[in-house]
Design a protein around this motif. Structure first.
Motif, PDB file in Angstrom:
ATOM      1  N   LYS A 121      47.463  41.323  53.020  1.00  0.00           N
ATOM      2  CA  LYS A 121      48.783  41.261  53.667  1.00  0.00           C
ATOM      3  C   LYS A 121      49.881  41.238  52.619  1.00  0.00           C
ATOM      4  O   LYS A 121      50.899  41.927  52.749  1.00  0.00           O
ATOM      5  CB  LYS A 121      48.868  40.040  54.577  1.00  0.00           C
ATOM      6  CG  LYS A 121      48.024  40.187  55.828  1.00  0.00           C
ATOM      7  CD  LYS A 121      48.072  38.944  56.697  1.00  0.00           C
ATOM      8  CE  LYS A 121      47.169  39.129  57.904  1.00  0.00           C
ATOM      9  NZ  LYS A 121      47.062  37.921  58.732  1.00  0.00           N
ATOM     10  N   ALA A 122      49.693  40.428  51.564  1.00  0.00           N
ATOM     11  CA  ALA A 122      50.701  40.349  50.493  1.00  0.00           C
ATOM     12  C   ALA A 122      50.898  41.703  49.833  1.00  0.00           C
ATOM     13  O   ALA A 122      52.028  42.148  49.612  1.00  0.00           O
ATOM     14  CB  ALA A 122      50.282  39.309  49.461  1.00  0.00           C
ATOM     15  N   MET A 123      49.798  42.389  49.524  1.00  0.00           N
ATOM     16  CA  MET A 123      49.885  43.682  48.828  1.00  0.00           C
ATOM     17  C   MET A 123      50.477  44.761  49.718  1.00  0.00           C
ATOM     18  O   MET A 123      51.157  45.660  49.230  1.00  0.00           O
ATOM     19  CB  MET A 123      48.506  44.091  48.304  1.00  0.00           C
ATOM     20  CG  MET A 123      48.033  43.185  47.185  1.00  0.00           C
ATOM     21  SD  MET A 123      46.494  43.710  46.378  1.00  0.00           S
ATOM     22  CE  MET A 123      45.406  43.961  47.741  1.00  0.00           C
ATOM     23  N   ALA A 124      50.249  44.674  51.031  1.00  0.00           N
ATOM     24  CA  ALA A 124      50.866  45.637  51.948  1.00  0.00           C
ATOM     25  C   ALA A 124      52.387  45.451  51.977  1.00  0.00           C
ATOM     26  O   ALA A 124      53.139  46.430  52.077  1.00  0.00           O
ATOM     27  CB  ALA A 124      50.280  45.475  53.349  1.00  0.00           C
ATOM     28  N   LEU A 125      52.821  44.200  51.855  1.00  0.00           N
ATOM     29  CA  LEU A 125      54.260  43.913  51.862  1.00  0.00           C
ATOM     30  C   LEU A 125      54.923  44.217  50.522  1.00  0.00           C
ATOM     31  O   LEU A 125      56.112  44.539  50.461  1.00  0.00           O
ATOM     32  CB  LEU A 125      54.494  42.442  52.230  1.00  0.00           C
ATOM     33  CG  LEU A 125      54.156  42.071  53.675  1.00  0.00           C
ATOM     34  CD1 LEU A 125      54.063  40.564  53.845  1.00  0.00           C
ATOM     35  CD2 LEU A 125      55.183  42.662  54.637  1.00  0.00           C
ATOM     36  N   ARG A 126      54.165  44.109  49.422  1.00  0.00           N
ATOM     37  CA  ARG A 126      54.715  44.377  48.096  1.00  0.00           C
ATOM     38  C   ARG A 126      53.664  45.074  47.238  1.00  0.00           C
ATOM     39  O   ARG A 126      53.038  44.474  46.364  1.00  0.00           O
ATOM     40  CB  ARG A 126      55.184  43.083  47.440  1.00  0.00           C
ATOM     41  CG  ARG A 126      56.094  43.375  46.250  1.00  0.00           C
ATOM     42  CD  ARG A 126      56.641  42.138  45.592  1.00  0.00           C
ATOM     43  NE  ARG A 126      57.579  41.451  46.432  1.00  0.00           N
ATOM     44  CZ  ARG A 126      57.958  40.196  46.243  1.00  0.00           C
ATOM     45  NH1 ARG A 126      57.478  39.489  45.241  1.00  0.00           N
ATOM     46  NH2 ARG A 126      58.829  39.616  47.029  1.00  0.00           N
ATOM     47  N   PRO A 127      53.457  46.376  47.470  1.00  0.00           N
ATOM     48  CA  PRO A 127      52.375  47.098  46.780  1.00  0.00           C
ATOM     49  C   PRO A 127      52.554  47.258  45.275  1.00  0.00           C
ATOM     50  O   PRO A 127      51.590  47.532  44.566  1.00  0.00           O
ATOM     51  CB  PRO A 127      52.360  48.464  47.469  1.00  0.00           C
ATOM     52  CG  PRO A 127      53.647  48.584  48.189  1.00  0.00           C
ATOM     53  CD  PRO A 127      54.166  47.202  48.436  1.00  0.00           C
ATOM     54  N   SER A 135      44.317  39.642  41.195  1.00  0.00           N
ATOM     55  CA  SER A 135      43.817  38.539  42.033  1.00  0.00           C
ATOM     56  C   SER A 135      42.886  39.078  43.112  1.00  0.00           C
ATOM     57  O   SER A 135      41.869  38.460  43.438  1.00  0.00           O
ATOM     58  CB  SER A 135      44.981  37.800  42.696  1.00  0.00           C
ATOM     59  OG  SER A 135      45.789  37.185  41.734  1.00  0.00           O
ATOM     60  N   TYR A 136      43.224  40.243  43.647  1.00  0.00           N
ATOM     61  CA  TYR A 136      42.404  40.868  44.691  1.00  0.00           C
ATOM     62  C   TYR A 136      41.026  41.230  44.126  1.00  0.00           C
ATOM     63  O   TYR A 136      39.997  40.969  44.763  1.00  0.00           O
ATOM     64  CB  TYR A 136      43.119  42.105  45.232  1.00  0.00           C
ATOM     65  CG  TYR A 136      42.466  42.740  46.425  1.00  0.00           C
ATOM     66  CD1 TYR A 136      42.289  42.029  47.611  1.00  0.00           C
ATOM     67  CD2 TYR A 136      42.033  44.060  46.387  1.00  0.00           C
ATOM     68  CE1 TYR A 136      41.699  42.614  48.719  1.00  0.00           C
ATOM     69  CE2 TYR A 136      41.450  44.650  47.485  1.00  0.00           C
ATOM     70  CZ  TYR A 136      41.284  43.936  48.652  1.00  0.00           C
ATOM     71  OH  TYR A 136      40.702  44.520  49.750  1.00  0.00           O
ATOM     72  N   ALA A 137      40.996  41.788  42.918  1.00  0.00           N
ATOM     73  CA  ALA A 137      39.713  42.118  42.283  1.00  0.00           C
ATOM     74  C   ALA A 137      38.886  40.859  42.071  1.00  0.00           C
ATOM     75  O   ALA A 137      37.667  40.858  42.288  1.00  0.00           O
ATOM     76  CB  ALA A 137      39.951  42.846  40.964  1.00  0.00           C
ATOM     77  N   ALA A 138      39.533  39.756  41.677  1.00  0.00           N
ATOM     78  CA  ALA A 138      38.823  38.489  41.465  1.00  0.00           C
ATOM     79  C   ALA A 138      38.212  37.991  42.772  1.00  0.00           C
ATOM     80  O   ALA A 138      37.063  37.529  42.799  1.00  0.00           O
ATOM     81  CB  ALA A 138      39.761  37.443  40.883  1.00  0.00           C
ATOM     82  N   VAL A 139      38.960  38.110  43.870  1.00  0.00           N
ATOM     83  CA  VAL A 139      38.442  37.672  45.180  1.00  0.00           C
ATOM     84  C   VAL A 139      37.274  38.563  45.611  1.00  0.00           C
ATOM     85  O   VAL A 139      36.268  38.073  46.134  1.00  0.00           O
ATOM     86  CB  VAL A 139      39.567  37.660  46.240  1.00  0.00           C
ATOM     87  CG1 VAL A 139      39.011  37.547  47.645  1.00  0.00           C
ATOM     88  CG2 VAL A 139      40.531  36.510  45.968  1.00  0.00           C
ATOM     89  N   LEU A 140      37.383  39.869  45.365  1.00  0.00           N
ATOM     90  CA  LEU A 140      36.272  40.771  45.696  1.00  0.00           C
ATOM     91  C   LEU A 140      35.034  40.409  44.873  1.00  0.00           C
ATOM     92  O   LEU A 140      33.909  40.469  45.387  1.00  0.00           O
ATOM     93  CB  LEU A 140      36.677  42.225  45.473  1.00  0.00           C
ATOM     94  CG  LEU A 140      37.745  42.760  46.443  1.00  0.00           C
ATOM     95  CD1 LEU A 140      38.248  44.118  45.988  1.00  0.00           C
ATOM     96  CD2 LEU A 140      37.213  42.835  47.864  1.00  0.00           C
ATOM     97  N   ASN A 141      35.247  40.018  43.621  1.00  0.00           N
ATOM     98  CA  ASN A 141      34.117  39.544  42.807  1.00  0.00           C
ATOM     99  C   ASN A 141      33.533  38.260  43.391  1.00  0.00           C
ATOM    100  O   ASN A 141      32.314  38.092  43.429  1.00  0.00           O
ATOM    101  CB  ASN A 141      34.546  39.334  41.359  1.00  0.00           C
ATOM    102  CG  ASN A 141      34.487  40.606  40.544  1.00  0.00           C
ATOM    103  OD1 ASN A 141      33.665  41.480  40.793  1.00  0.00           O
ATOM    104  ND2 ASN A 141      35.363  40.713  39.566  1.00  0.00           N
ATOM    105  N   ASP A 142      34.410  37.356  43.845  1.00  0.00           N
ATOM    106  CA  ASP A 142      33.934  36.117  44.471  1.00  0.00           C
ATOM    107  C   ASP A 142      33.081  36.411  45.699  1.00  0.00           C
ATOM    108  O   ASP A 142      32.148  35.680  46.015  1.00  0.00           O
ATOM    109  CB  ASP A 142      35.108  35.217  44.887  1.00  0.00           C
ATOM    110  CG  ASP A 142      35.871  34.650  43.698  1.00  0.00           C
ATOM    111  OD1 ASP A 142      35.348  34.685  42.562  1.00  0.00           O
ATOM    112  OD2 ASP A 142      37.003  34.167  43.913  1.00  0.00           O
ATOM    113  N   LEU A 143      33.439  37.497  46.404  1.00  0.00           N
ATOM    114  CA  LEU A 143      32.701  37.897  47.606  1.00  0.00           C
ATOM    115  C   LEU A 143      31.469  38.742  47.278  1.00  0.00           C
ATOM    116  O   LEU A 143      30.780  39.207  48.183  1.00  0.00           O
ATOM    117  CB  LEU A 143      33.623  38.679  48.555  1.00  0.00           C
ATOM    118  CG  LEU A 143      34.704  37.846  49.248  1.00  0.00           C
ATOM    119  CD1 LEU A 143      35.754  38.758  49.871  1.00  0.00           C
ATOM    120  CD2 LEU A 143      34.072  36.956  50.315  1.00  0.00           C
ATOM    121  N   GLU A 144      31.218  38.953  45.981  1.00  0.00           N
ATOM    122  CA  GLU A 144      30.092  39.760  45.506  1.00  0.00           C
ATOM    123  C   GLU A 144      30.143  41.184  46.058  1.00  0.00           C
ATOM    124  O   GLU A 144      29.169  41.717  46.572  1.00  0.00           O
ATOM    125  CB  GLU A 144      28.761  39.068  45.816  1.00  0.00           C
ATOM    126  CG  GLU A 144      28.645  37.730  45.094  1.00  0.00           C
ATOM    127  CD  GLU A 144      27.346  36.994  45.379  1.00  0.00           C
ATOM    128  OE1 GLU A 144      26.488  37.515  46.104  1.00  0.00           O
ATOM    129  OE2 GLU A 144      27.214  35.862  44.853  1.00  0.00           O
TER     130      GLU A 144
END
Length: 196
Positions: A121-127, A135-144
């Motif tokens: 949502k944040a990235m859609a509002l401010r791409p 941060s998004y890549a880090a979360v995707l890593n957290d989600l394996e």
């Protein structure tokens, strides 16, 4: 004070805010920005007082609530940060920084799935915010989800030069994708830039 603060000279701005305080007792924006300067200079307890004063004067100021929540995020209190950010998003549902900060609170609370949704949502509002892509890549890593993390990192390099964090997240993704030799190379790049 605000002009000097916006120029990044926080140490010079704080005394100016302090001198103006007696004349601006009832101006919520003054207390908001004074609190922000204090927080940025490391005076967290005084910053909290200023943010609270601002919010007593203007309880619907989503920007101030968002910044107040950052105090809790920096103090490893993601639950209180999350509660404040939910409040900010009720007031201003399209507040990109609040979505990014709530994602961080969710990540710290051990909820990477919701962190991913909030970051999207944040990235859609401010791409154009490159750091949010990291941060998004880090979360995707957290989600394996290494392939998705690598794709997110690829989009990061289109707008920014790789950083130590970039190589660290790339290494995590390569390792989870069973590409150990590439992971080692990325870890080495990260360590070469920041050996400490």
């Amino acid at each position: 004070a605000l002009a000097i603060h916006n120029a990044g000279r926080i140490g010079e701005a704080v005394p100016l805010y302090e001198a103006a305080a007696p004349q601006l007792q009832d101006l919520s924006h003054f207390w908001h920005f004074y609190g922000l300067a204090l927080f940025q200079s490391g005076a967290t307890a005084k910053a909290i007082d200023c943010f609270r004063r601002s919010l007593v004067l203007a309880p619907g100021d989503a920007n101030c609530i968002n910044r107040f929540a950052c105090v809790f995020l920096s103090g490893d209190d993601p639950d209180d940060a999350w509660a404040q950010l939910r409040h900010a998003l009720v007031i201003a549902p399209d507040h990109p920084e609040a979505w990014r900060n709530i994602a961080e609170a969710e990540r710290l609370r051990g909820d990477p799935s919701n962190a991913r949704i909030s970051l999207e949502k944040a990235m859609a509002l401010r791409p154009e915010e490159a750091s949010w892509k990291m941060s998004y890549a880090a979360v995707l890593n957290d989600l394996e989800l290494p392939e998705k993390a690598l794709a997110a990192l690829q989009s990061f390099t289109k707008s920014s030069a790789p950083t130590p964090e970039y190589y660290f997240q790339e290494a995590r993704a390569f390792f989870d994708a069973f590409k150990a030799s590439r992971a080692i190379m990325s870890y080495r790049k990260s360590l070469l830039i920041t050996p400490g």
